[in-house]
Design a protein around this motif. Structure first.
Motif, PDB file in Angstrom:
ATOM      1  N   UNK A  54       0.812  -1.199   0.000  1.00 46.92           N
ATOM      2  CA  UNK A  54       0.000   0.000   0.000  1.00 46.92           C
ATOM      3  C   UNK A  54       0.852   1.258   0.000  1.00 46.92           C
ATOM      4  N   UNK A  55       2.038   1.201   0.644  1.00 51.49           N
ATOM      5  CA  UNK A  55       2.947   2.338   0.551  1.00 51.49           C
ATOM      6  C   UNK A  55       3.286   2.621  -0.901  1.00 51.49           C
ATOM      7  N   UNK A  56       3.532   1.567  -1.653  1.00 51.43           N
ATOM      8  CA  UNK A  56       3.863   1.721  -3.068  1.00 51.43           C
ATOM      9  C   UNK A  56       2.730   2.395  -3.818  1.00 51.43           C
ATOM     10  N   UNK A 120       1.590  -3.426 -15.466  1.00 50.63           N
ATOM     11  CA  UNK A 120       2.755  -4.187 -14.999  1.00 50.63           C
ATOM     12  C   UNK A 120       3.907  -3.251 -14.645  1.00 50.63           C
ATOM     13  N   UNK A 121       4.166  -2.259 -15.493  1.00 51.18           N
ATOM     14  CA  UNK A 121       5.283  -1.346 -15.273  1.00 51.18           C
ATOM     15  C   UNK A 121       5.066  -0.437 -14.070  1.00 51.18           C
ATOM     16  N   UNK A 122       3.820  -0.008 -13.851  1.00 55.13           N
ATOM     17  CA  UNK A 122       3.546   0.949 -12.788  1.00 55.13           C
ATOM     18  C   UNK A 122       3.606   0.348 -11.394  1.00 55.13           C
ATOM     19  N   UNK A 123       3.501  -0.978 -11.296  1.00 55.03           N
ATOM     20  CA  UNK A 123       3.593  -1.627  -9.986  1.00 55.03           C
ATOM     21  C   UNK A 123       4.757  -2.622 -10.018  1.00 55.03           C
ATOM     22  N   UNK A 124       5.859  -2.190 -10.575  1.00 51.84           N
ATOM     23  CA  UNK A 124       7.039  -3.047 -10.690  1.00 51.84           C
ATOM     24  C   UNK A 124       8.116  -2.603  -9.711  1.00 51.84           C
ATOM     25  N   UNK A 125       9.100  -3.456  -9.516  1.00 51.76           N
ATOM     26  CA  UNK A 125      10.234  -3.088  -8.666  1.00 51.76           C
ATOM     27  C   UNK A 125      11.033  -1.952  -9.299  1.00 51.76           C
ATOM     28  N   UNK A 140       5.648   5.994 -20.556  1.00 56.10           N
ATOM     29  CA  UNK A 140       4.242   5.638 -20.359  1.00 56.10           C
ATOM     30  C   UNK A 140       3.285   6.813 -20.448  1.00 56.10           C
ATOM     31  N   UNK A 141       3.694   7.982 -19.958  1.00 53.88           N
ATOM     32  CA  UNK A 141       2.748   9.074 -19.784  1.00 53.88           C
ATOM     33  C   UNK A 141       2.763  10.064 -20.946  1.00 53.88           C
TER      34      UNK A 141
END
Length: 277
Positions: A54-56, A120-125, A140-141
């Protein structure tokens, strides 16, 4: 997963801080994964502590706030019927932008393919690594959001934030630890579509946490839905704004959790996918 509203509202935070819920294992000191049997549980049973998932998302929501109008709720009577994520016969992408697929078709299947890969990219390491984050944001943006988003992301993923999730200033885990943040889209749904804009929901599952002996944030799984507002810009689909909410989540199976070494090995040996219709 507790999530901020689109553009950083709701439970999102203003400086990359927030609340998250992490389930501590029942095993004694040592390998926090070893032999732990996971009982069926609801997400509400997780203990609220400083952790990763959730911090992420709260940090992403903070970085994304101010971008675009809120999505209007679709008319259920006009929603398209569910369709399997199957091959359409149309080439899904024509190339790549850096390490990310690019060159999507200017139609519904192209928008869904783009949204799945962007989730996938927005919630990646990689989003936590300063060098990679800059590339991801620019790829992306939409161009008119990039400058502000770069500043906001850098504020959100500050040294203080990275310390809280057990990472150094470069977004790397401590020696002997493996940080995991990998998302797998389960399905996509276009709720709004025009020649130059689209709103796509991506139902996802994923694994998040730190694998390693003594980790206080063992790798766990979560289910969530990401909504991405896309704009056709520069000959491709780009993100204007996005939001995320919990679920839909299935009942957890009562399985023996893998140990830390197995998780770290899987992350190293199994590469991610490019998702496309």
């Amino acid at each position: 997963m507790s999530l901020g509203d689109e553009n950083g509202g709701g439970s999102g935070t203003g400086g990359g801080t927030g609340q998250t819920r992490t389930r501590f294992p029942d095993t004694a000191a040592g390998d926090v994964y070893g032999g732990a049997r996971r009982p069926a549980r609801s997400s509400r049973s997780l203990v609220t502590v400083v952790g990763v998932v959730v911090l992420l998302i709260a940090a992403i929501a903070f970085a994304n706030r101010g971008g675009g109008d809120e999505s209007r709720s679709p008319d259920p009577a006009k929603e398209p019927a569910a369709a399997p994520t199957a091959a359409t016969g149309v080439r899904p992408v024509s190339g790549r932008n850096g390490t990310l697929p690019a060159g999507y078709a200017q139609d519904e299947q192209g928008a869904q393919s783009a949204a799945a890969n962007y989730a996938v990219a927005l919630v990646s390491a990689d989003i936590l690594k300063p060098d990679r984050r800059r590339d991801i944001v620019r790829q992306l943006f939409v161009a008119d959001k990039v400058s502000a988003l770069e500043t906001n992301f850098n504020k959100a993923y500050s040294k203080e934030f990275l310390d809280k999730v057990g990472l150094d200033a470069n977004g790397n885990a401590a020696p002997g630890m493996t940080y995991v943040s990998r998302t797998a889209p389960v399905g996509t749904k276009a709720t709004e579509l025009s020649p130059n804009s689209a709103t796509v929901e991506v139902w996802c599952t994923g694994v998040f946490g730190t694998a390693g002996v003594g980790s206080v944030n063992p790798v766990t799984n979560d289910w969530f839905t990401m909504t991405l507002k896309l704009r056709w810009s520069g000959g491709d689909w780009k993100v204007e704004s996005f939001s995320q909410k919990e679920g839909p989540a299935p009942v957890n199976a009562d399985r023996t959790a893998s140990n830390a070494d197995e998780i770290a090995k899987a992350v190293a040996e199994f590469g991610g996918f490019t998702y496309a219709r």
